[in-house]
Design a protein around this motif. Sequence first.
Motif, PDB file in Angstrom:
ATOM      1  N   ARG A 174       0.841  -1.200   0.000  1.00 35.72           N
ATOM      2  CA  ARG A 174       0.000   0.000   0.000  1.00 35.72           C
ATOM      3  C   ARG A 174       0.876   1.251   0.000  1.00 35.72           C
ATOM      4  N   TYR A 175       0.566   2.165  -0.913  1.00 35.35           N
ATOM      5  CA  TYR A 175       1.338   3.398  -1.090  1.00 35.35           C
ATOM      6  C   TYR A 175       0.495   4.592  -0.625  1.00 35.35           C
ATOM      7  N   HIS A 176       1.086   5.461   0.183  1.00 38.47           N
ATOM      8  CA  HIS A 176       0.375   6.628   0.716  1.00 38.47           C
ATOM      9  C   HIS A 176       1.085   7.918   0.302  1.00 38.47           C
ATOM     10  N   TRP A 177       0.287   8.875  -0.153  1.00 43.25           N
ATOM     11  CA  TRP A 177       0.784  10.206  -0.510  1.00 43.25           C
ATOM     12  C   TRP A 177      -0.114  11.247   0.146  1.00 43.25           C
ATOM     13  N   VAL A 178       0.451  12.433   0.452  1.00 49.50           N
ATOM     14  CA  VAL A 178      -0.383  13.490   1.013  1.00 49.50           C
ATOM     15  C   VAL A 178       0.029  14.852   0.457  1.00 49.50           C
ATOM     16  N   SER A 179      -0.880  15.502  -0.267  1.00 48.97           N
ATOM     17  CA  SER A 179      -0.796  16.900  -0.714  1.00 48.97           C
ATOM     18  C   SER A 179       0.586  17.310  -1.230  1.00 48.97           C
ATOM     19  N   VAL A 180       1.232  16.455  -2.015  1.00 54.57           N
ATOM     20  CA  VAL A 180       2.511  16.839  -2.620  1.00 54.57           C
ATOM     21  C   VAL A 180       2.240  17.734  -3.823  1.00 54.57           C
ATOM     22  N   SER A 181       3.210  18.555  -4.156  1.00 52.38           N
ATOM     23  CA  SER A 181       3.071  19.402  -5.347  1.00 52.38           C
ATOM     24  C   SER A 181       3.843  18.832  -6.531  1.00 52.38           C
ATOM     25  N   ASP A 182       4.796  17.907  -6.238  1.00 49.80           N
ATOM     26  CA  ASP A 182       5.640  17.338  -7.284  1.00 49.80           C
ATOM     27  C   ASP A 182       5.915  15.871  -6.966  1.00 49.80           C
ATOM     28  N   PRO A 183       4.970  14.969  -7.295  1.00 56.81           N
ATOM     29  CA  PRO A 183       5.160  13.553  -6.950  1.00 56.81           C
ATOM     30  C   PRO A 183       6.351  12.901  -7.632  1.00 56.81           C
ATOM     31  N   ILE A 184       6.844  13.502  -8.717  1.00 58.96           N
ATOM     32  CA  ILE A 184       8.000  12.938  -9.406  1.00 58.96           C
ATOM     33  C   ILE A 184       9.246  12.998  -8.529  1.00 58.96           C
ATOM     34  N   ASN A 185       9.338  14.036  -7.699  1.00 57.02           N
ATOM     35  CA  ASN A 185      10.548  14.243  -6.904  1.00 57.02           C
ATOM     36  C   ASN A 185      10.318  14.228  -5.395  1.00 57.02           C
ATOM     37  N   GLU A 186       9.080  14.356  -4.945  1.00 56.38           N
ATOM     38  CA  GLU A 186       8.813  14.342  -3.510  1.00 56.38           C
ATOM     39  C   GLU A 186       8.590  12.919  -3.019  1.00 56.38           C
ATOM     40  N   LYS A 187       8.765  12.731  -1.703  1.00 53.10           N
ATOM     41  CA  LYS A 187       8.700  11.405  -1.101  1.00 53.10           C
ATOM     42  C   LYS A 187       7.257  10.988  -0.809  1.00 53.10           C
ATOM     43  N   HIS A 188       7.050   9.676  -0.714  1.00 50.49           N
ATOM     44  CA  HIS A 188       5.793   9.133  -0.226  1.00 50.49           C
ATOM     45  C   HIS A 188       5.593   9.543   1.233  1.00 50.49           C
ATOM     46  N   GLN A 189       4.340   9.598   1.658  1.00 48.95           N
ATOM     47  CA  GLN A 189       4.061   9.714   3.085  1.00 48.95           C
ATOM     48  C   GLN A 189       4.485   8.428   3.786  1.00 48.95           C
ATOM     49  N   GLY A 190       4.353   7.329   3.086  1.00 46.65           N
ATOM     50  CA  GLY A 190       4.806   6.040   3.611  1.00 46.65           C
ATOM     51  C   GLY A 190       4.363   4.915   2.697  1.00 46.65           C
ATOM     52  N   ILE A 191       5.028   3.765   2.798  1.00 41.45           N
ATOM     53  CA  ILE A 191       4.671   2.579   2.023  1.00 41.45           C
ATOM     54  C   ILE A 191       4.605   1.403   2.979  1.00 41.45           C
ATOM     55  N   ALA A 192       3.463   0.708   3.011  1.00 46.65           N
ATOM     56  CA  ALA A 192       3.285  -0.447   3.884  1.00 46.65           C
ATOM     57  C   ALA A 192       3.407  -1.719   3.075  1.00 46.65           C
ATOM     58  N   GLY A 193       4.258  -2.617   3.505  1.00 44.77           N
ATOM     59  CA  GLY A 193       4.423  -3.880   2.795  1.00 44.77           C
ATOM     60  C   GLY A 193       5.660  -4.614   3.254  1.00 44.77           C
ATOM     61  N   ARG A 194       5.940  -5.724   2.615  1.00 46.81           N
ATOM     62  CA  ARG A 194       7.124  -6.535   2.924  1.00 46.81           C
ATOM     63  C   ARG A 194       8.238  -6.158   1.962  1.00 46.81           C
ATOM     64  N   LYS A 195       9.428  -5.921   2.488  1.00 45.18           N
ATOM     65  CA  LYS A 195      10.563  -5.541   1.650  1.00 45.18           C
ATOM     66  C   LYS A 195      10.887  -6.641   0.643  1.00 45.18           C
ATOM     67  N   VAL A 196      11.284  -6.209  -0.563  1.00 47.37           N
ATOM     68  CA  VAL A 196      11.717  -7.147  -1.593  1.00 47.37           C
ATOM     69  C   VAL A 196      13.107  -6.754  -2.059  1.00 47.37           C
ATOM     70  N   GLU A 197      13.798  -7.692  -2.694  1.00 43.66           N
ATOM     71  CA  GLU A 197      15.177  -7.461  -3.101  1.00 43.66           C
ATOM     72  C   GLU A 197      15.288  -6.773  -4.459  1.00 43.66           C
ATOM     73  N   SER A 198      14.428  -7.146  -5.400  1.00 44.61           N
ATOM     74  CA  SER A 198      14.586  -6.674  -6.775  1.00 44.61           C
ATOM     75  C   SER A 198      13.688  -5.474  -7.041  1.00 44.61           C
ATOM     76  N   VAL A 199      14.254  -4.289  -6.907  1.00 44.11           N
ATOM     77  CA  VAL A 199      13.491  -3.056  -7.096  1.00 44.11           C
ATOM     78  C   VAL A 199      14.253  -2.123  -8.023  1.00 44.11           C
ATOM     79  N   LEU A 200      13.553  -1.546  -8.984  1.00 35.99           N
ATOM     80  CA  LEU A 200      14.109  -0.489  -9.824  1.00 35.99           C
ATOM     81  C   LEU A 200      13.493   0.811  -9.344  1.00 35.99           C
ATOM     82  N   ASN A 201      14.283   1.612  -8.634  1.00 32.85           N
ATOM     83  CA  ASN A 201      13.762   2.806  -7.974  1.00 32.85           C
ATOM     84  C   ASN A 201      14.355   4.059  -8.616  1.00 32.85           C
TER      85      ASN A 201
END
Length: 380
Positions: free
Chosen positions: A170-197
Amino acid sequence: MEISGISDLPLHYGRVPAWLIPIMRRLSRAILDVMLLEWGPDKVVERLSNPLWFQAFNNVIGMDWDSSGSTTVTLGILKDIVVPRIDGLAVTGGKGRNALNVPKELEELPANFDIDSNRLAKMSKLIAKTDTTLLQDGHELYHHSLLVSEDGKWSVVQQGMNLSTRFARRYHWVSVSDPINEKHQGIAGRKVESVLNVHDSLGAKEVILDLLREEPRKIERLYLQATSRLKGISLDAWISLGTTGAISKEAKMIYMKPVNVNRVIDVLKNVKEYSPRNMEEALLLGVGPSTVRALSLISDLIYTEPPSYEDPVSVPYDPFKYAFAIGGKDGVPFPVNREMAFQVINTLEDFVASAKIEKKDKDMALNKLRELRFGVKEGT
């Protein structure tokens, strides 16, 4: 039971029992009324944008403490009980194709909502694109909700599933003006190894944007050059090489997923025609996961500007204790106690009714004072 500080959201395919739904609706409505009285709509939106506060709310109303349904059911319940004209709060979007209704539902909000519906619809789309294209973590989005207050405070809660691991995120965002460069409010889930971030790598984003302005056939040659560097190297050896030439030691499995080069070239031709000024425009023009994966590989292996491979899952505390409020539908930590649930509902409803009466009495007293002081009635 292991408490690790990470919200595990295994995929559940069951349904909420028919007898539990009315309880969840009444309890949610009672809690929401208290929250609106105490904080107002803006703060309610902000609280629900916190991934573990959201999870705690889900636990309190009797939903599974560790289920992917904690997102879909909780947001569905909230959407059912919220009355935008009265509450100054709205829940738009939803599961599957309902997610596409966000723009239309924003336009249909009552006049008390002081919002720019076109801007919010654009933010909704950009955030969905960010969590599928700039952050590729193996989870495919299937739920997207935008919550907004009458004063324009908003948040996006969306969820993706990984059918291989059978876990959701689950991905959470709050009132950002630039989602391309601003951070998530938080992400709930189980960590995985293979991520392209790519989202968290400014350097990679800059290189990718430069590549989008190049001739598509040049990009094809660079991509083939990058993939040729991997031939004859086992994956384990590749990851453990360290930096040899331009091969990054952090490179992960995500790059081993096949890319349809011809399709990527078609996308690049369309994008180059419009010459995007920034990543936001590129995403809205149709740049998707395959294109970004190909360009990230070039950025890493040809231009030595790797994206991040860090999984951005972040959970500050565990909300499981809130499952002890009335129990959970799957019997964890104990079956839903109906008597306890109705006691909580009645207590909250009585509190809200009393608070509303007190507010009405207070408003009437203030109006009488104004009449005595100024000799006029309120509204004249």
